[in-house]
Design a protein around this motif. Structure first.
Motif, PDB file in Angstrom:
ATOM      1  N   CYS A  35      -7.640 -13.454  69.616  1.00  0.00           N
ATOM      2  CA  CYS A  35      -5.991 -13.810  69.566  1.00  0.00           C
ATOM      3  C   CYS A  35      -6.158 -13.602  68.055  1.00  0.00           C
ATOM      4  CB  CYS A  35      -6.003 -15.277  69.841  1.00  0.00           C
ATOM      5  SG  CYS A  35      -4.112 -15.720  69.875  1.00  0.00           S
ATOM      6  N   GLY A  36      -4.977 -12.794  67.607  1.00  0.00           N
ATOM      7  CA  GLY A  36      -4.542 -12.617  66.139  1.00  0.00           C
ATOM      8  C   GLY A  36      -2.905 -12.868  65.977  1.00  0.00           C
ATOM      9  N   GLU A  37      -2.535 -12.718  65.117  1.00  0.00           N
ATOM     10  CA  GLU A  37      -1.149 -13.112  64.571  1.00  0.00           C
ATOM     11  C   GLU A  37      -0.120 -12.321  65.566  1.00  0.00           C
ATOM     12  OE1 GLU A  37      -0.375 -12.630  60.725  1.00  0.00           O
ATOM     13  OE2 GLU A  37      -1.342 -14.442  60.137  1.00  0.00           O
ATOM     14  N   SER A  38      -0.491 -10.774  65.813  1.00  0.00           N
ATOM     15  CA  SER A  38       0.255 -10.270  66.483  1.00  0.00           C
ATOM     16  C   SER A  38      -0.300  -9.378  67.562  1.00  0.00           C
ATOM     17  CB  SER A  38       0.924  -9.235  65.809  1.00  0.00           C
ATOM     18  OG  SER A  38       1.789  -9.734  64.685  1.00  0.00           O
ATOM     19  N   THR A  95       0.346   2.766  65.985  1.00  0.00           N
ATOM     20  CA  THR A  95       0.613   1.653  65.556  1.00  0.00           C
ATOM     21  C   THR A  95      -0.249   0.438  66.302  1.00  0.00           C
ATOM     22  OG1 THR A  95       3.073   2.245  65.499  1.00  0.00           O
ATOM     23  CG2 THR A  95       2.642  -0.277  65.522  1.00  0.00           C
ATOM     24  N   MET A  96      -0.393   0.777  67.672  1.00  0.00           N
ATOM     25  CA  MET A  96      -1.497  -0.283  68.188  1.00  0.00           C
ATOM     26  C   MET A  96      -2.843  -0.155  67.591  1.00  0.00           C
ATOM     27  SD  MET A  96      -0.750   0.686  72.222  1.00  0.00           S
ATOM     28  CE  MET A  96       0.656   0.474  73.320  1.00  0.00           C
ATOM     29  N   GLN A  97      -3.445   0.931  67.334  1.00  0.00           N
ATOM     30  CA  GLN A  97      -4.532   1.162  66.349  1.00  0.00           C
ATOM     31  C   GLN A  97      -4.546   0.145  65.005  1.00  0.00           C
ATOM     32  OE1 GLN A  97      -7.445   1.861  67.706  1.00  0.00           O
ATOM     33  NE2 GLN A  97      -8.796   1.584  65.745  1.00  0.00           N
ATOM     34  N   ARG A  98      -3.433   0.542  64.424  1.00  0.00           N
ATOM     35  CA  ARG A  98      -3.134  -0.303  63.209  1.00  0.00           C
ATOM     36  C   ARG A  98      -3.250  -1.784  63.489  1.00  0.00           C
ATOM     37  NH1 ARG A  98       0.969   2.125  61.754  1.00  0.00           N
ATOM     38  NH2 ARG A  98       2.495   0.626  62.232  1.00  0.00           N
ATOM     39  N   ILE A  99      -2.340  -2.153  64.296  1.00  0.00           N
ATOM     40  CA  ILE A  99      -2.327  -3.535  64.603  1.00  0.00           C
ATOM     41  C   ILE A  99      -3.770  -4.341  64.875  1.00  0.00           C
ATOM     42  CG2 ILE A  99      -1.329  -5.339  66.033  1.00  0.00           C
ATOM     43  CD1 ILE A  99       1.204  -3.605  66.376  1.00  0.00           C
ATOM     44  N   ARG A 100      -4.389  -3.474  65.954  1.00  0.00           N
ATOM     45  CA  ARG A 100      -5.963  -3.826  66.193  1.00  0.00           C
ATOM     46  C   ARG A 100      -6.699  -3.990  65.012  1.00  0.00           C
ATOM     47  NH1 ARG A 100      -5.505   0.260  70.254  1.00  0.00           N
ATOM     48  NH2 ARG A 100      -4.994  -0.418  72.283  1.00  0.00           N
ATOM     49  N   LEU A 105      -9.501  -7.258  61.114  1.00  0.00           N
ATOM     50  CA  LEU A 105      -9.694  -7.692  59.334  1.00  0.00           C
ATOM     51  C   LEU A 105      -9.386  -9.064  59.178  1.00  0.00           C
ATOM     52  CD1 LEU A 105      -8.683  -4.465  57.830  1.00  0.00           C
ATOM     53  CD2 LEU A 105     -11.046  -5.104  58.072  1.00  0.00           C
ATOM     54  N   GLN A 106      -8.233  -9.547  59.593  1.00  0.00           N
ATOM     55  CA  GLN A 106      -7.831 -10.923  59.551  1.00  0.00           C
ATOM     56  C   GLN A 106      -8.741 -11.869  60.065  1.00  0.00           C
ATOM     57  OE1 GLN A 106      -3.932 -11.036  60.904  1.00  0.00           O
ATOM     58  NE2 GLN A 106      -2.871 -10.051  59.280  1.00  0.00           N
ATOM     59  N   LYS A 110     -10.885 -14.548  58.034  1.00  0.00           N
ATOM     60  CA  LYS A 110     -10.823 -16.063  58.384  1.00  0.00           C
ATOM     61  C   LYS A 110     -12.174 -16.638  58.597  1.00  0.00           C
ATOM     62  CE  LYS A 110      -6.060 -16.205  59.922  1.00  0.00           C
ATOM     63  NZ  LYS A 110      -5.027 -16.371  61.101  1.00  0.00           N
ATOM     64  N   ALA A 111     -12.758 -15.993  59.424  1.00  0.00           N
ATOM     65  CA  ALA A 111     -14.378 -16.290  59.872  1.00  0.00           C
ATOM     66  C   ALA A 111     -15.083 -16.525  58.406  1.00  0.00           C
ATOM     67  CB  ALA A 111     -15.171 -15.166  60.723  1.00  0.00           C
ATOM     68  N   LYS A 112     -14.904 -15.301  57.483  1.00  0.00           N
ATOM     69  CA  LYS A 112     -15.485 -15.481  56.299  1.00  0.00           C
ATOM     70  C   LYS A 112     -15.183 -16.930  55.497  1.00  0.00           C
ATOM     71  CE  LYS A 112     -16.579 -12.838  52.146  1.00  0.00           C
ATOM     72  NZ  LYS A 112     -16.549 -11.597  51.440  1.00  0.00           N
ATOM     73  N   GLU A 113     -13.957 -17.117  55.459  1.00  0.00           N
ATOM     74  CA  GLU A 113     -13.352 -18.369  54.688  1.00  0.00           C
ATOM     75  C   GLU A 113     -14.129 -19.484  55.255  1.00  0.00           C
ATOM     76  OE1 GLU A 113      -9.220 -17.742  54.776  1.00  0.00           O
ATOM     77  OE2 GLU A 113      -9.115 -16.175  53.349  1.00  0.00           O
ATOM     78  N   ALA A 114     -13.949 -19.460  56.699  1.00  0.00           N
ATOM     79  CA  ALA A 114     -14.488 -20.769  57.407  1.00  0.00           C
ATOM     80  C   ALA A 114     -15.925 -20.738  57.026  1.00  0.00           C
ATOM     81  CB  ALA A 114     -14.408 -20.831  58.846  1.00  0.00           C
TER      82      ALA A 114
END
Length: 375
Positions: A35-38, A95-100, A105-106, A110-114
């Motif tokens: 699950c991501g933002e979009s 666009t789908m590939q870019r969103i994926r 990456l996000q 986030k996992a790295k920050e956690a």
């Protein structure tokens, strides 16, 4: 090819979206939910479901519940507005590939920050624990130092009290002496006569020199000196030990067994000199089966199995009544993958040991097997 799932139902409020995704046999262990933002993806082989959301969501607070052949998503919106559709309209493949890629990456960031936050929290906890331990140790050290200081003060106080008591005792003793001296001086000043001195005692007979007895003592000491024998002259004592063929000490209970073993060894050597003339060029230790067995064991330890087999063969030709030789040769054949020969040698060793067990008394079984067979 994965089977894409197109059947689902969803509802929304200004703050959240509720999505129901039916999947037959779905379980928490096998379902892969991302699950991501979009972007939302569910991979449950062979089923695949993905949707590019109409607006961004708060993926950190969103939830998914899996069970009863169903996945229920609760997606919280970032902006409290009503969506026209669940998925973004008119999305092409690029666009789908870019969103994926962006969602992946996000998620990685986030996992790295956690992970970094977790490591930082762990370091802080360790630093706090270390500070607490240092504080406790400092308190303990201070407590011990205080106890030492109190004991030192107590010992010093007791020593001062003892010295004071000694001074008081000395003063008490010196007072009578001073009074006595003062009384003597006053008596002399008054002219009192001095007390008469006691007469000296005459020397007793016991203190007089006894010449006769001294001469007798000197004469008896002279006789004692004459009766003492002269010192023994130095010399060397030659000691010879009986030679033994066994490393252990001689015991009367094992004399018969040792003589029997020596007799059999002599017979084997005589048989070697008469029946095996081709071994006449061997060294003396090479004609000993025990030496050959040890040599084979060393070759086996160095993984030289063919040379070990040759050593065991020669030892068996010298003495075929030792089952350990057959067992060692069977181990070599087993390493060389000669299974039939390994089975044959093992059977021979078993047969020899059975014959020996039948002919040996149970009380002497352990000693005989250890001495003769080396086990």
């Amino acid at each position: 090819m994965p089977v894409r799932v197109s059947e689902f139902s969803w509802q929304q409020t200004p703050a959240a979206v509720f999505l129901s995704l039916p999947l037959r046999g779905v379980c928490v262990r096998d379902a892969d939910v991302f699950c991501g933002e979009s972007y939302l993806k569910v991979n449950f082989p062979p089923f695949l479901f993905e949707v590019f959301l109409y607006a961004p969501i708060d993926d950190g607070n969103s939830k998914a519940k899996i069970g009863n052949d169903m996945i229920l998503f609760t997606l919280y919106k970032k902006d409290p507005v009503m969506w026209e559709t669940l998925s973004m309209p008119g999305v092409d493949k690029e666009t789908m590939q870019r969103i994926r890629e962006k969602s992946i990456l996000q998620a990685q960031e986030k996992a790295k920050e956690a992970t970094e936050a977790k490591a930082t929290a762990k370091r802080e906890d360790q630093r706090y624990a270390l500070g607490v331990m240092m504080k406790i140790e400092e308190e303990e050290r201070k407590k011990i130092e205080d106890m030492k200081e109190n004991e030192r003060k107590k010992a010093t106080r007791e020593l001062e009290d003892w010295k004071e008591s000694q001074r008081q005792a000395e003063k008490q003793k010196s007072i009578p002496r001073k009074e006595k001296c003062q009384r003597g001086k006053q008596a002399e000043e008054r002219g009192a006569p001095k007390p008469p001195s006691l007469p000296r005692k005459a020397p007793s007979a016991a203190r007089l020199p006894q010449r006769g007895r001294n001469w007798e003592n000197i004469f008896s000491e002279k006789l004692k000196e004459d009766s003492v024998p002269a010192p023994r002259s130095a010399g060397n004592i030659q000691i010879s030990f009986t030679p033994r063929a066994f490393p252990t000490a001689l015991r009367e209970s094992q004399v018969a067994e040792e003589e029997e073993w020596l007799r059999k060894q002599a017979e084997a050597r005589r048989a070697l000199s008469t029946d095996l003339p081709e071994f006449s060029d061997l060294k003396e230790e090479e004609k000993n089966p025990d030496w050959l067995k040890e040599k084979g064991n060393k070759l086996f330890a160095t993984e030289n199995y063919l040379a070990a087999v040759d050593a065991y063969n020669l030892a068996i030709r010298l003495n075929s009544k030792i089952p350990l030789l057959y067992l060692n040769r069977a181990a070599c054949h087993l390493k060389l993958r000669n299974l039939h020969k390994a089975i044959e040698d093992s059977s021979k060793a078993c047969k020899i040991m059975k014959l020996h067990l039948r002919s040996t008394h149970p009380t002497q079984l352990y000693k005989t097997m250890r001495r003769r067979f080396g086990i």
